[in-house]
Write an enzyme that holds these catalytic residues in place. Structure first.
Site, PDB file in Angstrom:
ATOM      1  N   ASP A  35       0.851  -1.186   0.000  1.00 51.81           N
ATOM      2  CA  ASP A  35       0.000   0.000   0.000  1.00 51.81           C
ATOM      3  C   ASP A  35       0.889   1.240   0.000  1.00 51.81           C
ATOM      4  OD1 ASP A  35      -1.741   2.206   1.178  1.00 51.81           O
ATOM      5  OD2 ASP A  35      -3.192   0.577   1.063  1.00 51.81           O
ATOM      6  N   ILE A  36       0.522   2.253  -0.782  1.00 49.96           N
ATOM      7  CA  ILE A  36       1.348   3.469  -0.849  1.00 49.96           C
ATOM      8  C   ILE A  36       1.171   4.349   0.384  1.00 49.96           C
ATOM      9  CG2 ILE A  36       1.465   3.500  -3.367  1.00 49.96           C
ATOM     10  CD1 ILE A  36      -0.641   5.773  -3.283  1.00 49.96           C
ATOM     11  N   ASN A  92     -12.943  -3.517   2.612  1.00 48.52           N
ATOM     12  CA  ASN A  92     -13.858  -2.385   2.723  1.00 48.52           C
ATOM     13  C   ASN A  92     -14.829  -2.485   1.552  1.00 48.52           C
ATOM     14  OD1 ASN A  92     -12.439  -1.292   4.940  1.00 48.52           O
ATOM     15  ND2 ASN A  92     -10.991  -0.314   3.551  1.00 48.52           N
ATOM     16  N   GLY A  98     -15.156   3.131   3.652  1.00 48.70           N
ATOM     17  CA  GLY A  98     -13.790   3.546   3.354  1.00 48.70           C
ATOM     18  C   GLY A  98     -13.226   3.006   2.055  1.00 48.70           C
ATOM     19  N   GLN A  99     -14.043   2.324   1.241  1.00 51.61           N
ATOM     20  CA  GLN A  99     -13.531   1.845  -0.043  1.00 51.61           C
ATOM     21  C   GLN A  99     -13.353   3.031  -0.977  1.00 51.61           C
ATOM     22  OE1 GLN A  99     -15.964  -1.071  -2.112  1.00 51.61           O
ATOM     23  NE2 GLN A  99     -14.327  -1.557  -3.554  1.00 51.61           N
ATOM     24  N   HIS A 105     -10.564  -5.831  -3.261  1.00 53.68           N
ATOM     25  CA  HIS A 105      -9.209  -5.990  -2.743  1.00 53.68           C
ATOM     26  C   HIS A 105      -9.237  -6.233  -1.246  1.00 53.68           C
ATOM     27  CE1 HIS A 105     -10.087  -1.654  -2.431  1.00 53.68           C
ATOM     28  NE2 HIS A 105      -9.212  -1.596  -1.442  1.00 53.68           N
ATOM     29  N   HIS A 107      -6.951  -5.877   2.265  1.00 53.23           N
ATOM     30  CA  HIS A 107      -5.805  -5.274   2.943  1.00 53.23           C
ATOM     31  C   HIS A 107      -5.270  -6.317   3.915  1.00 53.23           C
ATOM     32  CE1 HIS A 107      -6.773  -0.962   1.966  1.00 53.23           C
ATOM     33  NE2 HIS A 107      -7.962  -1.510   1.779  1.00 53.23           N
TER      34      HIS A 107
END
Length: 119
Positions: A35-36, A92, A98-99, A105, A107
């Site tokens: 994750d960035i 999410n 919070g998507q 995907h 996390h």
């Protein structure tokens, strides 16, 4: 069409190698990358290579790829050596949860205390 790459999808562009990502694992059906904006020492996104808007839609349409995604989440945790101390897999679903990228995907979070509820 569901399952097909979407031209305006960030994750579809990462799968197509049009946008760079720090890939940690790749299979025929999934891609896992850092994750960035990590929220924990281990924060990796595991995505299916087919496009579905969220986890529920993916699960209904393709249970096998959903299973692949969960298996790869466990492999990511093992690779980052957080499987022994504990990790969280978060999906999410919807903007209210919070998507922000509407491509299913997971996390994978670990490497720090993850008390519930998150905050």
């Amino acid at each position: 069409m569901a399952g097909e790459p979407q031209a305006d999808c960030l994750f579809c562009k990462i799968i197509a190698k049009e946008i760079p990502a720090t890939v940690v694992r790749e299979t025929e059906t999934t891609l896992a990358f850092r994750d960035i904006n990590p929220q924990a020492p281990t924060h990796v996104l595991v995505i299916p290579k087919v496009h579905y808007a969220d986890a529920a839609t993916l699960a209904a349409a393709d249970p096998q790829i959903t299973a692949d995604l969960l298996r790869e989440a466990g492999e990511v945790a093992a690779g980052d050596e957080v499987d022994g101390t504990g990790y969280r897999i978060v999906f999410n679903t919807g903007s209210g949860a919070g998507q922000t990228v509407f491509h299913a995907h997971a996390h994978v979070l670990g490497g720090r205390g993850l008390n519930w509820p998150p905050g």
